[in-house]
Design an enzyme around this catalytic site. Structure first.
Site, mmCIF file in Angstrom:
data_model
loop_
_atom_site.group_PDB
_atom_site.id
_atom_site.type_symbol
_atom_site.label_atom_id
_atom_site.label_comp_id
_atom_site.label_asym_id
_atom_site.label_seq_id
_atom_site.Cartn_x
_atom_site.Cartn_y
_atom_site.Cartn_z
ATOM 1 N N LYS A 113 -2.186 10.617 -7.766
ATOM 2 C CA LYS A 113 -2.458 10.774 -6.372
ATOM 3 C C LYS A 113 -1.718 12.198 -6.081
ATOM 4 C CE LYS A 113 -2.550 6.038 -5.024
ATOM 5 N NZ LYS A 113 -1.914 4.888 -4.316
ATOM 6 N N PHE A 165 -4.801 0.203 6.926
ATOM 7 C CA PHE A 165 -4.339 1.169 6.002
ATOM 8 C C PHE A 165 -5.596 2.006 5.505
ATOM 9 C CE2 PHE A 165 -4.620 -2.755 3.492
ATOM 10 C CZ PHE A 165 -5.322 -2.298 2.163
ATOM 11 N N ARG A 216 -1.802 -1.441 -15.882
ATOM 12 C CA ARG A 216 -1.155 -1.860 -14.650
ATOM 13 C C ARG A 216 0.436 -1.903 -15.129
ATOM 14 N NH1 ARG A 216 -3.953 -1.450 -10.339
ATOM 15 N NH2 ARG A 216 -2.803 -3.158 -9.683
ATOM 16 N N THR A 256 2.674 -2.125 -7.039
ATOM 17 C CA THR A 256 2.033 -1.044 -6.083
ATOM 18 C C THR A 256 3.174 -0.585 -5.234
ATOM 19 O OG1 THR A 256 0.165 -2.286 -6.020
ATOM 20 C CG2 THR A 256 0.318 -0.847 -3.930
ATOM 21 N N ARG A 308 5.675 3.829 -11.232
ATOM 22 C CA ARG A 308 6.168 3.661 -10.045
ATOM 23 C C ARG A 308 7.461 3.521 -9.758
ATOM 24 N NH1 ARG A 308 0.665 0.306 -8.904
ATOM 25 N NH2 ARG A 308 -0.876 1.900 -8.151
ATOM 26 N N ASN A 326 3.066 6.163 -3.894
ATOM 27 C CA ASN A 326 3.439 5.803 -5.303
ATOM 28 C C ASN A 326 2.866 6.379 -6.529
ATOM 29 O OD1 ASN A 326 0.735 4.897 -5.157
ATOM 30 N ND2 ASN A 326 1.144 2.669 -4.804
ATOM 31 N N HIS A 332 -2.824 5.486 -9.078
ATOM 32 C CA HIS A 332 -3.815 4.450 -8.665
ATOM 33 C C HIS A 332 -4.258 4.234 -10.140
ATOM 34 C CE1 HIS A 332 -7.183 2.107 -7.437
ATOM 35 N NE2 HIS A 332 -8.067 2.739 -8.363
#
Length: 149
Positions: free
Chosen positions: A9, A57, A85, A91, A102, A112, A115
């Site tokens: 991100k 959001f 994951r 998250t 994260r 965070n 994705h």
């Protein structure tokens, strides 16, 4: 072989974390088959987060993902969706295991840094949003025989 979609991100790009995060996937034996630095436009952001349309959001998330370049990637490997994951962590970085991406780099639930697809079906959908089939490389990675049976 299973594939997953990973996006670094805007906060990961702006903070110079791209190399460190990629290294975590490579160290675990994942094979990078597609990658691009790109700006996400409104249409793509809304398509990507379509399942969240109508939630509080949604709009802030769309605006955030458009605020700076992202790194879109496709990784391949045995059970790579679940592995990714695990590498990413929860998250919300406050709930992420220490040592997860994260847990190490995330600032809050919005920033965070990463994705990742949450299922094989999501991976297929997200990969198709960001990559044309000819943009993915099919190759044998050196040492691949040492990474899985």
């Amino acid at each position: 072989m299973e594939k997953t979609f990973i996006m670094l991100k805007p906060d990961a790009v702006q903070r110079g974390l791209v190399g460190q995060i990629i290294a975590r996937f490579e160290t675990k034996g994942c094979k990078l088959v597609g990658m691009k630095l790109m700006s996400v436009d409104q249409a793509l952001a809304e398509q990507h987060y379509a399942e969240h349309k109508g939630k509080s959001f949604f709009e802030p998330t769309v605006q955030y993902i458009m605020s700076s370049p992202v790194v879109a990637m496709v990784w391949e490997g045995k059970n790579v969706v679940a592995l990714a994951r695990e590498l990413m962590g929860a998250t919300n970085p406050a709930n992420a295991n220490p040592g997860s991406i994260r847990g190490s780099f995330g600032m809050d639930i919005s920033r965070n840094v990463i994705h990742g697809s949450d299922s094989v079906a999501s991976a297929e959908r997200e990969i198709a949003l960001y990559f044309r089939p000819e943009e993915l490389c099919d190759y044998r990675k050196a040492g691949e025989e040492w990474l899985s049976e």
